[in-house]
Design a protein around this motif. Structure first.
Motif, PDB file in Angstrom:
ATOM      1  N   TRP A  36       0.814  -1.168  -0.032  1.00  0.00           N
ATOM      2  CA  TRP A  36       0.017  -0.102   0.000  1.00  0.00           C
ATOM      3  C   TRP A  36       0.804   1.197   0.162  1.00  0.00           C
ATOM      4  O   TRP A  36       1.911   1.290   0.910  1.00  0.00           O
ATOM      5  CB  TRP A  36      -0.934  -0.107   1.159  1.00  0.00           C
ATOM      6  CG  TRP A  36      -2.004  -1.087   1.261  1.00  0.00           C
ATOM      7  CD1 TRP A  36      -1.861  -2.349   1.819  1.00  0.00           C
ATOM      8  CD2 TRP A  36      -3.363  -0.992   0.495  1.00  0.00           C
ATOM      9  NE1 TRP A  36      -3.152  -2.754   1.548  1.00  0.00           N
ATOM     10  CE2 TRP A  36      -3.729  -2.158   0.681  1.00  0.00           C
ATOM     11  CE3 TRP A  36      -3.792   0.169  -0.099  1.00  0.00           C
ATOM     12  CZ2 TRP A  36      -5.108  -2.426   0.388  1.00  0.00           C
ATOM     13  CZ3 TRP A  36      -5.136  -0.329  -0.634  1.00  0.00           C
ATOM     14  CH2 TRP A  36      -5.832  -1.529  -0.329  1.00  0.00           C
ATOM     15  N   ALA A  49       3.088   0.130   3.506  1.00  0.00           N
ATOM     16  CA  ALA A  49       3.188  -1.430   4.069  1.00  0.00           C
ATOM     17  C   ALA A  49       3.389  -2.065   2.868  1.00  0.00           C
ATOM     18  O   ALA A  49       2.733  -1.850   2.122  1.00  0.00           O
ATOM     19  CB  ALA A  49       2.014  -1.579   5.046  1.00  0.00           C
ATOM     20  N   THR A  57       6.770  -8.594   6.118  1.00  0.00           N
ATOM     21  CA  THR A  57       6.226  -7.426   6.062  1.00  0.00           C
ATOM     22  C   THR A  57       7.392  -6.170   6.098  1.00  0.00           C
ATOM     23  O   THR A  57       8.446  -6.382   6.742  1.00  0.00           O
ATOM     24  CB  THR A  57       5.341  -6.990   7.149  1.00  0.00           C
ATOM     25  OG1 THR A  57       5.902  -7.264   8.539  1.00  0.00           O
ATOM     26  CG2 THR A  57       3.944  -8.115   7.049  1.00  0.00           C
ATOM     27  N   TYR A  59       6.978  -1.934   6.886  1.00  0.00           N
ATOM     28  CA  TYR A  59       6.293  -0.760   6.995  1.00  0.00           C
ATOM     29  C   TYR A  59       6.802   0.588   6.799  1.00  0.00           C
ATOM     30  O   TYR A  59       8.066   0.880   7.350  1.00  0.00           O
ATOM     31  CB  TYR A  59       5.670  -0.771   8.679  1.00  0.00           C
ATOM     32  CG  TYR A  59       4.588  -1.914   8.802  1.00  0.00           C
ATOM     33  CD1 TYR A  59       5.217  -3.142   9.416  1.00  0.00           C
ATOM     34  CD2 TYR A  59       3.273  -1.736   8.483  1.00  0.00           C
ATOM     35  CE1 TYR A  59       4.341  -4.137   9.445  1.00  0.00           C
ATOM     36  CE2 TYR A  59       2.400  -2.763   8.709  1.00  0.00           C
ATOM     37  CZ  TYR A  59       2.989  -3.834   9.323  1.00  0.00           C
ATOM     38  OH  TYR A  59       2.065  -4.984   9.395  1.00  0.00           O
ATOM     39  N   PHE A  67      -0.751   0.601  12.063  1.00  0.00           N
ATOM     40  CA  PHE A  67      -1.172  -0.132  10.839  1.00  0.00           C
ATOM     41  C   PHE A  67      -0.631  -1.581  10.789  1.00  0.00           C
ATOM     42  O   PHE A  67       0.484  -1.823  11.010  1.00  0.00           O
ATOM     43  CB  PHE A  67      -0.916   0.650   9.553  1.00  0.00           C
ATOM     44  CG  PHE A  67      -1.442   1.799   9.404  1.00  0.00           C
ATOM     45  CD1 PHE A  67      -2.255   2.488  10.367  1.00  0.00           C
ATOM     46  CD2 PHE A  67      -1.503   2.473   7.966  1.00  0.00           C
ATOM     47  CE1 PHE A  67      -2.760   3.726  10.064  1.00  0.00           C
ATOM     48  CE2 PHE A  67      -1.955   3.647   7.581  1.00  0.00           C
ATOM     49  CZ  PHE A  67      -2.661   4.384   8.768  1.00  0.00           C
ATOM     50  N   ILE A  69      -0.456  -5.055   8.056  1.00  0.00           N
ATOM     51  CA  ILE A  69      -0.827  -5.575   6.914  1.00  0.00           C
ATOM     52  C   ILE A  69      -0.802  -7.259   6.891  1.00  0.00           C
ATOM     53  O   ILE A  69      -0.079  -7.811   7.821  1.00  0.00           O
ATOM     54  CB  ILE A  69       0.375  -5.143   5.592  1.00  0.00           C
ATOM     55  CG1 ILE A  69      -0.152  -5.432   4.437  1.00  0.00           C
ATOM     56  CG2 ILE A  69       1.684  -5.898   6.091  1.00  0.00           C
ATOM     57  CD1 ILE A  69       0.432  -4.896   3.044  1.00  0.00           C
ATOM     58  N   LEU A  80      -5.130  -4.096   4.959  1.00  0.00           N
ATOM     59  CA  LEU A  80      -4.422  -3.193   5.573  1.00  0.00           C
ATOM     60  C   LEU A  80      -5.463  -2.615   6.723  1.00  0.00           C
ATOM     61  O   LEU A  80      -6.424  -2.000   6.466  1.00  0.00           O
ATOM     62  CB  LEU A  80      -3.798  -2.007   4.689  1.00  0.00           C
ATOM     63  CG  LEU A  80      -3.003  -1.156   5.569  1.00  0.00           C
ATOM     64  CD1 LEU A  80      -1.800  -1.554   5.789  1.00  0.00           C
ATOM     65  CD2 LEU A  80      -2.941   0.509   4.513  1.00  0.00           C
ATOM     66  N   CYS A  95      -3.094   0.468  -4.071  1.00  0.00           N
ATOM     67  CA  CYS A  95      -2.336  -0.917  -3.783  1.00  0.00           C
ATOM     68  C   CYS A  95      -1.442  -1.218  -5.177  1.00  0.00           C
ATOM     69  O   CYS A  95      -1.866  -0.759  -6.007  1.00  0.00           O
ATOM     70  CB  CYS A  95      -3.709  -2.057  -3.724  1.00  0.00           C
ATOM     71  SG  CYS A  95      -3.107  -3.842  -3.609  1.00  0.00           S
TER      72      CYS A  95
END
Length: 127
Positions: A36, A49, A57, A59, A67, A69, A80, A95
Motif C-alpha cells: 500500500w 506497508a 512485512t 512498514y 497499521f 498488513i 491493511l 495498492c
C-alpha cells in the motif's frame, strides 16, 4: 493481465479504524509482493506497508505500530488494518504489486519501478 481492486476506504474520526482490501488477479506466479502507498494532495506518493506471499512485512515509519498488513494467499488478497487514525493519514491509498514493492516501501527503490497499481481508495480522517 494483472488487476488490483481496492476497497474499504471511507471517512472516520481521529482515533478510529478502517480496513482496506486489495484483490490481485491475473498473476500466475506463486510468489508475490503486494503493498500500500498513499498520496495526499500536493505531496509525493509514499510507502505505507508491504507483504509478500511468505508473510514478510515492511512498514513506513509514520504508520509503524498503528497499521497492520496481512494477506490471504488462497484469495490473493492483501489487507491493511489501520488503527488510531490521524488527520495526517488522510490520502488516496493505492495498492500495488511488483517484486520491488517492499523495497519501495522501505525507501530503497523508486516507486517508478512499480508496474501494477490499483485505482485507489480515499481515506479521510477528521479531527
Amino acid at each position: 493481465q494483472v488487476q488490483l481492486v481496492e476497497s474499504g476506504g471511507g471517512s472516520v474520526q481521529a482515533g478510529g479504524s478502517l480496513r482496506l482490501s486489495c484483490a490481485l488477479s491475473g498473476y500466475t506466479y506463486r510468489y508475490y509482493v503486494m503493498g500500500w502507498f498513499r498520496q495526499a494532495p500536493g505531496k509525493e506518493r509514499e510507502g505505507v506497508a508491504s507483504i509478500d506471499s511468505d508473510g514478510d512485512t515492511t512498514y513506513g515509519h509514520s504508520v509503524k505500530g498503528r497499521f497492520t498488513i496481512s494477506q490471504d494467499n488462497a484469495k490473493n488478497t492483501a489487507y491493511l488494518q489501520m488503527n488510531n487514525l490521524k488527520p495526517e493519514d488522510t490520502a488516496m491509498y493505492y495498492c500495488a504489486s511488483d517484486p520491488t514493492v517492499c523495497m519501495a516501501v522501505a525507501g530503497i527503490l523508486s516507486l517508478a519501478d512499480i508496474s501494477d497499481w490499483g485505482q485507489g481508495t480515499q481515506v479521510t480522517v477528521s479531527s
